[in-house]
Enzyme design. Structure first.
Site, short mmCIF file in Angstrom:
data_model
loop_
_atom_site.label_atom_id
_atom_site.label_comp_id
_atom_site.label_asym_id
_atom_site.label_seq_id
_atom_site.Cartn_x
_atom_site.Cartn_y
_atom_site.Cartn_z
CE LYS A 106 -3.87 -2.16 2.32
NZ LYS A 106 -4.41 -2.58 3.63
CD GLN B 125 -3.74 -4.40 6.63
OE1 GLN B 125 -3.78 -3.40 5.93
NE2 GLN B 125 -4.13 -5.58 6.18
CG ASP C 107 -10.12 0.26 5.14
OD1 ASP C 107 -9.92 -0.25 4.03
OD2 ASP C 107 -9.36 0.10 6.12
N1 GUN Z 1 -7.02 -6.39 6.02
C1 GUN Z 1 -7.21 -7.08 4.88
N2 GUN Z 1 -7.81 -6.30 3.96
C2 GUN Z 1 -8.00 -5.11 4.53
C3 GUN Z 1 -8.56 -3.88 4.08
O1 GUN Z 1 -9.03 -3.72 2.95
N3 GUN Z 1 -8.55 -2.87 4.97
C4 GUN Z 1 -8.06 -3.01 6.23
N4 GUN Z 1 -8.11 -1.95 7.04
N5 GUN Z 1 -7.53 -4.12 6.69
C5 GUN Z 1 -7.50 -5.16 5.84
#
Ligand code: GUN
Length: 297
Positions: A54, A98, A121
């Protein structure tokens, strides 16, 4: 006949390029770069890979990436303080914490602490509510990516029968809301659904998000349907000691019946980060009070 392969990797690359162009335009207008903060608690190897990826993609798209890596024993209070600090930071347009978080931390409490206008998100209840009532907000990245692929493939979705398999807050529920907003007739199926193969057989659009390797078989699919496979499951490969990734759909049999299908890997997976960057850029435009045409991205 074999289904067309929906190339999520190519679509995601194109989306990232468009985000990059708009990020340059944002910097020129706002006098600063858009910024995305990612918070990682602990050392889960899969999460570390996602967070690194990311950060790299954010910088490649011309935005600032702020990474906060906290030890696994970080208290909930300390994590909430980091979120508050990011909420207050004008250089931070988007915040992503995350998941999963360590067990001693209440995930819902942390998500609730994020400013909904920085919640790229789309996990905050305010954004879930905005999606449900059709107000502008942030939509979770994976289902929004699925919708983009569907609209690219099918154009107008109005009147189509859609079956979403899975009812998670992150994929199934927001996917259903998005499809309702596109005037589909939506069925949400899950582990307690009776006669799942018959339910799936009605669908012009199948979105599988259950986390069960190759569960959806070709003979469940209506001929000519469009199949979106959100699953990423690691299973044993034929060769001893090796593993391979498979989706929630049995690709080989489904591809004989569907008109189009996303592969795993290379389908939905690459869309998630591209949509995250898109959401972060939209957050930046909104926070700066700048216009971004509804169809710009
Ligand atoms: N863990 C796995 N996929 C995601 C996501 O799209 N967002 C977040 N915050 N955590 C994740």
């Amino acid at each position: 006949m074999t289904a067309a392969v929906i190339d999520g990797k190519a679509f995601a690359a194109d989306l990232r390029a468009r985000v990059g162009e708009l990020a340059v335009a944002f910097e020129a207008k706002a006098g600063r770069k858009a910024g995305l903060a990612v918070v990682l608690v602990g050392e889960d190897p899969a999460s570390q890979v996602y967070v690194r990826s990311k950060g790299k993609s954010t910088v490649e798209a011309g935005m600032n990436s702020f990474e906060h890596k906290l030890p696994a024993d970080t208290s909930e209070t300390d994590l909430l303080a980091v979120v508050e600090q990011l909420n207050a930071d004008p250089a931070v347009d988007g915040i992503l914490v995350q998941l999963p978080l360590p067990r001693h931390i209440d995930e819902q409490k942390v998500i609730a602490a994020i400013n909904p206008d920085k919640d790229v998100d789309g996990f905050h209840v305010t954004n879930a509510g905005r999606l449900a009532v059709g107000q502008p907000g942030f939509v979770p990245c994976t289902p929004l990516g699925c919708l983009m692929l569907l609209k690219d493939r099918l154009g107008d979705l109005s009147g189509l029968d859609a079956v979403v398999i899975g009812r998670s807050n992150i994929v199934g529920k927001p996917m259903a809301q998005l499809l309702i907003a596109e005037s589909c007739t939506v069925t949400v199926a899950h582990s307690r659904t009776k006669n799942l193969p018959e339910v799936v057989k009605r669908a012009d659009i199948v979105v599988a998000a259950v986390g069960s390797p190759e569960m959806v078989k070709g003979d469940w699919i209506k001929p000519g349907a469009t199949v979106i496979d959100v699953g990423i499951n690691r299973v044993a490969a034929a060769e001893a000691g090796k593993t391979r990734l498979v989706g929630d759909v049995d690709y080989a049999s489904a591809a004989q019946v569907a008109s189009a299908i996303t592969p795993v890997p290379g389908g939905v997976g690459p869309m998630t980060i591209a949509v995250l960057l898109r959401n972060a850029l939209v957050a930046a435009y909104r926070s700066a009070g700048l216009e971004l045409a509804a169809d710009a991205i």
